[in-house]
Motif scaffolding. Structure first.
Motif, PDB file in Angstrom:
ATOM      1  N   ILE A 283     -23.415  53.406  29.315  1.00 38.23           N
ATOM      2  CA  ILE A 283     -22.840  54.746  29.421  1.00 38.23           C
ATOM      3  C   ILE A 283     -23.355  55.471  30.658  1.00 38.23           C
ATOM      4  N   GLY A 284     -24.521  55.041  31.174  1.00 43.13           N
ATOM      5  CA  GLY A 284     -25.040  55.675  32.391  1.00 43.13           C
ATOM      6  C   GLY A 284     -24.223  55.351  33.618  1.00 43.13           C
ATOM      7  N   ASN A 285     -23.334  54.334  33.538  1.00 41.07           N
ATOM      8  CA  ASN A 285     -22.510  53.927  34.677  1.00 41.07           C
ATOM      9  C   ASN A 285     -21.085  54.457  34.581  1.00 41.07           C
ATOM     10  N   LEU A 286     -20.821  55.375  33.661  1.00 44.74           N
ATOM     11  CA  LEU A 286     -19.451  55.836  33.422  1.00 44.74           C
ATOM     12  C   LEU A 286     -19.186  57.222  33.994  1.00 44.74           C
ATOM     13  N   ASP A 287     -20.056  57.693  34.915  1.00 45.29           N
ATOM     14  CA  ASP A 287     -19.855  59.006  35.568  1.00 45.29           C
ATOM     15  C   ASP A 287     -19.733  60.128  34.544  1.00 45.29           C
ATOM     16  N   LEU A 288     -20.601  60.117  33.535  1.00 49.84           N
ATOM     17  CA  LEU A 288     -20.542  61.119  32.482  1.00 49.84           C
ATOM     18  C   LEU A 288     -21.400  62.329  32.830  1.00 49.84           C
ATOM     19  N   ALA A 289     -21.049  63.469  32.284  1.00 53.38           N
ATOM     20  CA  ALA A 289     -21.837  64.685  32.438  1.00 53.38           C
ATOM     21  C   ALA A 289     -22.990  64.657  31.424  1.00 53.38           C
ATOM     22  N   PRO A 290     -23.973  65.518  31.571  1.00 49.59           N
ATOM     23  CA  PRO A 290     -25.055  65.558  30.570  1.00 49.59           C
ATOM     24  C   PRO A 290     -24.533  65.804  29.159  1.00 49.59           C
ATOM     25  N   GLU A 291     -23.414  66.535  29.016  1.00 47.11           N
ATOM     26  CA  GLU A 291     -22.793  66.754  27.714  1.00 47.11           C
ATOM     27  C   GLU A 291     -21.308  66.486  27.837  1.00 47.11           C
ATOM     28  N   ASN A 292     -20.728  65.693  26.923  1.00 50.94           N
ATOM     29  CA  ASN A 292     -19.360  65.221  27.047  1.00 50.94           C
ATOM     30  C   ASN A 292     -18.609  65.442  25.735  1.00 50.94           C
ATOM     31  N   GLU A 293     -17.305  65.726  25.898  1.00 51.17           N
ATOM     32  CA  GLU A 293     -16.422  65.911  24.744  1.00 51.17           C
ATOM     33  C   GLU A 293     -15.560  64.664  24.595  1.00 51.17           C
ATOM     34  N   LEU A 294     -15.653  63.963  23.455  1.00 49.58           N
ATOM     35  CA  LEU A 294     -14.863  62.769  23.184  1.00 49.58           C
ATOM     36  C   LEU A 294     -14.096  62.954  21.878  1.00 49.58           C
ATOM     37  N   ILE A 295     -12.949  62.334  21.815  1.00 51.31           N
ATOM     38  CA  ILE A 295     -12.098  62.403  20.628  1.00 51.31           C
ATOM     39  C   ILE A 295     -12.044  61.015  19.997  1.00 51.31           C
ATOM     40  N   LEU A 296     -12.331  60.946  18.715  1.00 49.87           N
ATOM     41  CA  LEU A 296     -12.311  59.678  17.983  1.00 49.87           C
ATOM     42  C   LEU A 296     -11.003  59.574  17.202  1.00 49.87           C
ATOM     43  N   VAL A 297     -10.343  58.428  17.369  1.00 50.39           N
ATOM     44  CA  VAL A 297      -9.114  58.134  16.617  1.00 50.39           C
ATOM     45  C   VAL A 297      -9.393  56.923  15.752  1.00 50.39           C
ATOM     46  N   ASP A 298      -9.096  57.058  14.457  1.00 48.18           N
ATOM     47  CA  ASP A 298      -9.295  55.956  13.522  1.00 48.18           C
ATOM     48  C   ASP A 298      -8.031  55.101  13.508  1.00 48.18           C
ATOM     49  N   LEU A 299      -8.131  53.915  14.130  1.00 53.07           N
ATOM     50  CA  LEU A 299      -7.011  52.982  14.119  1.00 53.07           C
ATOM     51  C   LEU A 299      -6.997  52.301  12.755  1.00 53.07           C
ATOM     52  N   THR A 300      -6.144  52.779  11.871  1.00 45.26           N
ATOM     53  CA  THR A 300      -6.166  52.345  10.486  1.00 45.26           C
ATOM     54  C   THR A 300      -5.822  50.873  10.363  1.00 45.26           C
ATOM     55  N   ASP A 301      -6.158  50.318   9.188  1.00 45.84           N
ATOM     56  CA  ASP A 301      -5.916  48.892   8.960  1.00 45.84           C
ATOM     57  C   ASP A 301      -4.463  48.527   9.157  1.00 45.84           C
ATOM     58  N   ASP A 302      -3.566  49.458   8.806  1.00 44.33           N
ATOM     59  CA  ASP A 302      -2.143  49.148   8.925  1.00 44.33           C
ATOM     60  C   ASP A 302      -1.711  48.961  10.362  1.00 44.33           C
ATOM     61  N   GLY A 303      -2.393  49.641  11.293  1.00 40.82           N
ATOM     62  CA  GLY A 303      -1.872  49.648  12.637  1.00 40.82           C
ATOM     63  C   GLY A 303      -2.749  49.076  13.697  1.00 40.82           C
ATOM     64  N   PHE A 304      -3.970  48.617  13.395  1.00 34.45           N
ATOM     65  CA  PHE A 304      -4.878  48.215  14.447  1.00 34.45           C
ATOM     66  C   PHE A 304      -4.648  46.765  14.876  1.00 34.45           C
ATOM     67  N   MET A 305      -4.691  46.553  16.141  1.00 35.06           N
ATOM     68  CA  MET A 305      -4.848  45.214  16.712  1.00 35.06           C
ATOM     69  C   MET A 305      -5.357  45.377  18.130  1.00 35.06           C
ATOM     70  N   ASP A 306      -5.950  44.368  18.658  1.00 39.12           N
ATOM     71  CA  ASP A 306      -6.574  44.442  19.972  1.00 39.12           C
ATOM     72  C   ASP A 306      -5.537  44.157  21.039  1.00 39.12           C
ATOM     73  N   THR A 307      -4.911  45.206  21.549  1.00 41.83           N
ATOM     74  CA  THR A 307      -3.868  45.007  22.537  1.00 41.83           C
ATOM     75  C   THR A 307      -4.428  44.587  23.881  1.00 41.83           C
ATOM     76  N   GLU A 308      -5.721  44.720  24.089  1.00 42.50           N
ATOM     77  CA  GLU A 308      -6.289  44.267  25.352  1.00 42.50           C
ATOM     78  C   GLU A 308      -6.196  42.748  25.466  1.00 42.50           C
ATOM     79  N   GLN A 309      -6.208  42.031  24.350  1.00 37.32           N
ATOM     80  CA  GLN A 309      -6.096  40.588  24.390  1.00 37.32           C
ATOM     81  C   GLN A 309      -4.644  40.135  24.475  1.00 37.32           C
ATOM     82  N   ASP A 310      -3.715  41.014  24.218  1.00 38.57           N
ATOM     83  CA  ASP A 310      -2.288  40.665  24.252  1.00 38.57           C
ATOM     84  C   ASP A 310      -1.551  41.793  24.950  1.00 38.57           C
ATOM     85  N   GLU A 311      -1.298  41.669  26.241  1.00 36.54           N
ATOM     86  CA  GLU A 311      -0.763  42.755  27.044  1.00 36.54           C
ATOM     87  C   GLU A 311       0.573  43.233  26.497  1.00 36.54           C
ATOM     88  N   VAL A 312       0.805  44.536  26.660  1.00 35.75           N
ATOM     89  CA  VAL A 312       2.053  45.136  26.177  1.00 35.75           C
ATOM     90  C   VAL A 312       3.255  44.480  26.842  1.00 35.75           C
TER      91      VAL A 312
END
Length: 698
Positions: free
Chosen positions: A202-231
């Motif tokens: 995280i120290g290499n991600l150009d972050l500020a001392p305090e950061n606002e992030l949003i968490l999204v719960d990819l539910t069981d019905d809809g989750f899959m790793d699209t990084e392994q299978d390009e759109v």
């Protein structure tokens, strides 16, 4: 072997809490059905060594969540739930956790001999101390994260050398969202792709001392790793969509480029359920009608549940009286299909609001699942006037982006404030606010003169989500967060948005007026905000006036310069035209002169060739003629006396004196020889034995 797999699968699901059989199956297949390796893939790694058997982290209790949150928000309808339902739900959760704990202890005892404790500790612990307070390095850089999830704010502090994966484990500790289902938004755009790598620090991600992030719960019905299978690759694949209705099911095979809107239209064609009445369960977060199946992140074979909301209005009264809720325990003997179709057990909001109480038809102003902003805005205005009557404020009809352009994206003198009225049919303040405050003449006049008024109804979650997305795109994410955090008992509310010189083309929320306010206070707040905004605009107006004056002077200078330039260009054109005419005249004269010279030369050559041979001085019958030129010089030649006068004239012509230009005069008697017949001989004309004649110009 199949029995062992079924037992392993059941154990894996009980320990991890993963209800999706397909996802659990994929994790076990990836490690060749090694239960401990599969657990290490999905279970969070604790930062301290494990002192006992592996245990499922308990979800945060209600009191801890409330203490953790900075804004005090709880799931919608939480406080309004009846006591018996709450007690039943927490009793079910406690019973489930006890069963899981006993099963985990039994499993740990079975696996103790095959998997050494040291190996398990190595898999489930981290090499970095993630507690900045207890770090031995006092100079270690610490990065703070404010994680926004389910209207709660969770604070996490990590050292800069911690990885993204370790951050997700910490998020799991406070939110109970498994790492495999976490989607985090809010990374710096330049580092967004790098932040998707679990091993990235995280120290290499150009972050500020305090950061606002949003968490999204990819539910069981809809989750899959699209990084392994390009759109782009998934767009051409065929998706098998299983749709469960109330009494029957439907299976569709569609290409990955099919949009959600097209899928809904297919359901409409087959089941005759209008799109606006379709309520879907199973889509991942962040999807909209334009999202394709390939982009949504669902599996190639996926299940949805669809129900029609057309009869919700008629059943609203009975559903309001039936305020008790049951907690359904899923039997371990249930089939895989029933287990997959079941709603996520951890989603307490869904359990408590299995069928959300529908307000009477006259309480909401925009129907559920409205397709677009423009149609929703039109229906809002029509229903508002129909429900509350005249007089009423003049609402803008159109999209939020169009309202923003009309109000904010103009010159400083024409600019207005954008007032966003947020309506909610379930708020007890709605009728008083609309029937009294919004009908007052001063309020209506103030809105008309100083604001562009845009209205939206937040009663239905689908319409609320669409509006908040539009608010983020048009105004800012802070504006969307502000609207989201307005509590139900404070609605209706009015957000006042404006654009100042410091923000460039961006806008900001200047004030939020909540519904628990009186008429005088509302009018005062509106006027104060207008005065503050106009005061900020004075500098910009003055600058615009100065800029306009400079532009006027510059325009006049440009016009004068252009006139001078045109005059100079006209003079240059006339001069060039005159020079061209003179040059043409010179060429003409030179051409005529050359022609004349050629003609004279031709005459001279002809005269020279026609001259007879000159006799010698010793011959008899000769005449010696001397011709005095205009310059005083003499030409001299001998002729025979029988030579003609034309021969004498040709002699003169051969020396360049054309007879048409010169006369040949004899001295005594004075005669113009060029006027005499040229065939006469010199002897006849008595021009012998010698004679001097004179050349004169005609």
């Amino acid at each position: 072997m199949s029995e062992n797999k079924e037992e392993t699968l059941a154990s894996f699901q009980n320990i991890t809490g993963i209800d999706d059989v397909g996802e659990a199956f994929s994790h076990l297949e990836a490690v060749n059905w090694n239960l401990m390796d599969a657990l290490s893939r999905v279970m969070p790694h604790d930062d301290a060594p494990l002192a006992g058997p592996v245990q499922q982290p308990e979800p945060p209790a209600r009191s801890s969540l409330a203490m953790e949150s900075t804004n005090g928000f709880l799931p919608p309808g939480y406080d309004e739930l009846p006591g018996p339902s709450n007690a039943g739900f927490f009793a079910a959760l406690e019973n489930r956790n006890q069963n899981l704990t006993m099963h985990q202890a039994h499993l740990h005892q079975q696996q103790q001999q095959r998997f050494p404790t040291s190996q398990l500790l190595a898999q489930l612990t981290s090499s970095i101390n993630l507690d900045p307070v207890s770090s031995h390095n006092n100079n270690q850089n610490v990065i703070a994260f404010n994680i926004h999830f389910n209207q709660q704010l969770y604070r996490i502090r990590l050292p800069s050398e911690a990885t993204v994966e370790q951050l997700k484990r910490k998020i799991f500790d406070v939110t109970s969202v498994p790492v495999c289902r976490q989607a985090i938004r809010g990374w710096p755009p330049s580092k967004a792709s790098e932040a998707q790598q679990p091993e990235a620090r995280i120290g290499n991600l150009d972050l500020a001392p305090e950061n606002e992030l949003i968490l999204v719960d990819l539910t069981d019905d809809g989750f899959m790793d699209t990084e392994q299978d390009e759109v782009t690759q998934r767009s051409d694949k065929i998706f098998t969509i299983h749709i469960q209705f109330e009494s029957e099911s439907l299976t569709l095979s569609l290409p990955g480029r099919t949009t959600m809107q097209a899928l809904k239209m297919n359901v409409f064609d087959i089941k005759s359920i209008p799109v606006r009445h379709q309520e879907w369960t199973g889509w991942p977060s962040g999807c909209d009608n334009e999202t394709t199946l390939a982009q949504s992140g669902i599996e190639l074979s996926h299940r949805f549940a669809v129900r029609s909301t057309a009869g919700a209005a008629q059943n609203s009264t009975s559903s309001q009286h039936n305020s008790t809720f049951e907690v359904v325990n899923v039997d371990s003997e249930s089939s895989a299909d029933e287990f997959e179709d079941a709603t996520d057990f951890n989603n307490a909001e869904y359990i408590f609001t299995d069928s959300p109480p529908t307000q009477p038809l006259n309480r909401h102003l925009i129907p559920n699942n409205t397709d677009d902003e423009t149609s929703g805005s039109t229906q809002f205005v029509e229903n508002y006037k129909s429900l509350y009557g005249e007089p009423c404020p003049e609402f803008f009809v159109g999209s939020l982006e169009s309202a923003k352009q009309l109000a904010c994206l103009k010159s400083a003198k024409e600019r207005k404030l954008l007032a966003i009225y947020l309506h909610h049919g379930k708020s007890i303040l709605t009728n008083v606010f609309c029937d009294q405050l919004m009908k007052h003449e001063s309020i209506i006049q103030t809105f008309k003169e100083k604001f562009v008024l845009f209205g939206w109804d937040l009663t239905y979650e689908s319409n609320k989500d669409m509006f908040l997305s539009s608010l983020t795109a048009c105004i800012s994410s802070n504006a969307s967060l502000t609207a989201r955090n307005i509590k139900l008992d404070k609605l209706p509310a009015i957000m006042l948005v404006g654009k100042s010189r410091q923000l460039g083309s961006n806008c900001e929320v200047l004030s939020v007026i909540q519904g628990n306010i009186g008429l005088d206070d509302l009018l005062t707040r509106l006027i104060e905000t207008c005065e503050m905004f106009e005061e900020q605009l004075q500098v910009e107006i003055r600058q615009e006036d100065e800029r306009a004056a400079r532009d006027q002077v510059k325009a006049e200078q440009d016009m004068a310069y252009e006139a001078t330039l045109q005059a100079d260009m006209a003079k240059d054109a006339a001069k060039r035209q005159k020079e061209a005419a003179q040059l043409a005249e010179r060429k003409r004269l030179e051409s005529e002169r050359a022609e004349e010279d050629a003609r004279r030369e031709s005459i001279r050559l002809v005269a020279q060739q026609s001259l007879p041979q000159e006799p010698s001085e010793l011959e008899a019958g000769i005449s010696k003629i001397r011709v005095r030129k205009p310059t005083g010089d003499f030409l001299e030649r001998r002729f025979y006396t029988h030579n003609s006068l034309q021969d004498l004239l040709n002699f003169v012509t051969a020396h360049g004196f054309l007879i048409e230009e010169y006369k040949l005069i004899s001295s005594w008697p004075r005669r113009d020889l060029t006027a005499i017949e040229g065939s006469q001989t010199l002897e006849t004309l008595k021009l012998f034995p010698q004679e001097t004649v004179i050349l004169e110009e005609r």
